[in-house]
Design an enzyme around this catalytic site. Structure first.
Site, PDB file in Angstrom:
ATOM      1  N   CYS A  22       0.629  -1.194  -0.248  1.00 25.48           N
ATOM      2  CA  CYS A  22       0.240   0.001   0.087  1.00 25.48           C
ATOM      3  C   CYS A  22       1.233   1.333   0.223  1.00 25.48           C
ATOM      4  O   CYS A  22       1.738   1.793   1.126  1.00 25.48           O
ATOM      5  CB  CYS A  22      -0.920  -0.072   1.074  1.00 25.48           C
ATOM      6  SG  CYS A  22      -2.357   1.471   1.389  1.00 25.48           S
ATOM      7  N   HIS A  31      -2.388  -4.371 -11.277  1.00 30.20           N
ATOM      8  CA  HIS A  31      -2.495  -3.152 -11.736  1.00 30.20           C
ATOM      9  C   HIS A  31      -3.124  -3.555 -12.896  1.00 30.20           C
ATOM     10  O   HIS A  31      -2.548  -3.640 -13.608  1.00 30.20           O
ATOM     11  CB  HIS A  31      -1.663  -1.959 -11.235  1.00 30.20           C
ATOM     12  CG  HIS A  31      -1.554  -1.925  -9.585  1.00 30.20           C
ATOM     13  ND1 HIS A  31      -2.605  -0.870  -8.924  1.00 30.20           N
ATOM     14  CD2 HIS A  31      -0.905  -2.016  -8.761  1.00 30.20           C
ATOM     15  CE1 HIS A  31      -2.164  -0.487  -7.843  1.00 30.20           C
ATOM     16  NE2 HIS A  31      -1.079  -1.456  -7.862  1.00 30.20           N
ATOM     17  N   GLU A  67      -9.871   0.616  -6.090  1.00 33.77           N
ATOM     18  CA  GLU A  67      -9.352  -0.471  -5.519  1.00 33.77           C
ATOM     19  C   GLU A  67      -9.617  -1.634  -5.653  1.00 33.77           C
ATOM     20  O   GLU A  67     -10.692  -1.913  -5.036  1.00 33.77           O
ATOM     21  CB  GLU A  67      -9.046   0.710  -4.655  1.00 33.77           C
ATOM     22  CG  GLU A  67      -7.572   1.535  -4.611  1.00 33.77           C
ATOM     23  CD  GLU A  67      -7.496   1.862  -3.258  1.00 33.77           C
ATOM     24  OE1 GLU A  67      -6.999   0.596  -2.781  1.00 33.77           O
ATOM     25  OE2 GLU A  67      -6.860   2.602  -3.113  1.00 33.77           O
ATOM     26  N   CYS A 122      -4.140   6.278  -4.466  1.00 36.57           N
ATOM     27  CA  CYS A 122      -3.644   5.309  -4.363  1.00 36.57           C
ATOM     28  C   CYS A 122      -2.072   4.977  -5.311  1.00 36.57           C
ATOM     29  O   CYS A 122      -1.731   5.423  -6.481  1.00 36.57           O
ATOM     30  CB  CYS A 122      -4.310   4.441  -5.464  1.00 36.57           C
ATOM     31  SG  CYS A 122      -3.487   2.561  -5.568  1.00 36.57           S
ATOM     32  N   GLY A 137      -0.904   2.550  -7.216  1.00 33.42           N
ATOM     33  CA  GLY A 137      -1.617   2.440  -8.825  1.00 33.42           C
ATOM     34  C   GLY A 137      -0.765   3.596  -9.873  1.00 33.42           C
ATOM     35  O   GLY A 137      -0.520   3.363 -10.838  1.00 33.42           O
TER      36      GLY A 137
HETATM   37  O1  ZDP Z   1      -4.240  -4.062  -3.590  1.00 35.29           O
HETATM   38  C1  ZDP Z   1      -4.899  -3.307  -3.208  1.00 35.29           C
HETATM   39  O2  ZDP Z   1      -6.330  -4.712  -2.634  1.00 35.29           O
HETATM   40  C2  ZDP Z   1      -5.308  -2.440  -2.302  1.00 35.29           C
HETATM   41  N1  ZDP Z   1      -6.525  -2.022  -2.643  1.00 35.29           N
HETATM   42  C3  ZDP Z   1      -4.344  -1.989  -1.738  1.00 35.29           C
HETATM   43  C4  ZDP Z   1      -4.314  -0.515  -1.207  1.00 35.29           C
HETATM   44  C5  ZDP Z   1      -2.908   0.061  -2.152  1.00 35.29           C
HETATM   45  C6  ZDP Z   1      -2.806   1.844  -1.473  1.00 35.29           C
HETATM   46  N2  ZDP Z   1      -4.685   2.383  -2.151  1.00 35.29           N
HETATM   47  C7  ZDP Z   1      -2.131   2.291  -1.894  1.00 35.29           C
HETATM   48  O3  ZDP Z   1      -1.815   3.817  -1.882  1.00 35.29           O
HETATM   49  O4  ZDP Z   1      -1.294   1.423  -3.027  1.00 35.29           O
HETATM   50  C8  ZDP Z   1      -3.141   2.255  -0.317  1.00 35.29           C
END
Ligand code: ZDP
Length: 277
Positions: free
Chosen positions: A74, A164, A213, A222, A225
């Protein structure tokens, strides 16, 4: 009673728990899901645990999404974690922490201006690493056709530890994220589901992004992302290796270093409040 702190990185918000006393999260995924509920709980996109380090790292991070699922990494969350740790240690001096995550060792660094720069490691590009069945496991997924909602989309896939699926579009504002997002997330081509990003290339050094997400739905930002989007832009010849990625919650600066092939993300992380459960 359990103390927690609420943080956000560009509006991607998290409940942070001081879990340094035990090696495993002190909450179950089910409890985390309840806390993330914006009506019946505290409200957040995820719960992050600051755990003891392992294998020579300073700390370990684990995170549960708002739906209770557990992502590997994350990006916005680890910036928040770095600030949270600095507060727990009572030491706000600029420094780097080595953090063990399910996506490997990630190194966030507190900058003198309050921003956090994170060494996110090297992106993984092979279909088997993402994972996706869109192409054979040993191939990259670049401008590949994927049918969602009766339409063929050209997608490029990147793993930043978590999956992603990136689609470049002329106008991100025109994308029906709420209806498309879940269909990408749960598409059978993604056995671990996927995070879904729509990207508009405003200039080669400026991208606009909207994200759905995995396990959390529409969020304001994200970090993983944004990194994945820049990498996808580079491997499809759409953008430079260093660019600003504008998210609904604000901008992140992303660089895919040609020197070491690692991705560096710089952005803010803010404490909002502390509370007791
Ligand atoms: O891979 C996932 O299931 C994401 N929902 C994790 C969280 C990603 C996040 N938004 C980021 O900033 O990388 C926290």
């Amino acid at each position: 009673m359990l103390e927690f702190s609420k943080y956000h990185g560009l509006g991607n918000d998290f409940i942070l728990i001081d879990n340094r006393a035990t090696p495993d999260p002190c909450l179950t995924p089910e409890q985390a899901r309840f806390l993330c509920d914006r009506h019946f709980g505290v409200g957040a996109d995820g719960v992050i645990f600051a755990l003891p380090g392992q294998g020579g790292t300073d700390y370990s991070m684990r995170i549960f999404n708002a739906d209770g699922s557990e992502p590997e990494m994350c990006g916005n969350g680890i910036r928040c974690l770095a600030k949270f740790i600095a507060t727990l240690e009572g030491n706000a001096a600029p420094r780097a922490y080595r953090i063990h995550t399910l996506a490997g060792v990630i190194t966030p660094k507190l900058e003198a201006d309050g921003q956090v720069t994170v060494d996110m490691g090297e992106p993984r590009l092979l279909a088997g690493e993402i994972p996706t069945t869109l192409v054979p496991a040993d191939q990259r997924v670049i401008n590949q056709s994927l049918t969602v909602a009766d339409r063929a989309w050209e997608v490029t896939c990147v793993s930043m530890g978590n999956p992603h699926c990136i689609t470049f579009v002329p106008d991100v504002a025109a994308i029906a994220l709420e209806t498309l997002g879940p269909q990408f997330e749960h598409h059978p081509a993604f056995p671990q589901r996927t995070n879904t990003e729509f990207i508009e290339v405003v200039r080669p050094d400026y991208l606009k992004m909207r994200v759905w997400e995995r396990g959390a739905g529409i969020t304001l930002a994200c970090g993983t992302g944004a990194c994945a989007a820049l990498v996808a832009g580079v491997i499809t010849d759409r953008c430079e290796r260093r660019a600003t990625v504008e998210l609904p919650g604000g901008p992140l600066l992303i660089e895919w270093s040609s020197a070491d092939q690692r991705v560096y993300m710089t952005g803010p992380a803010e404490a909002v409040f502390t509370g007791q459960l």
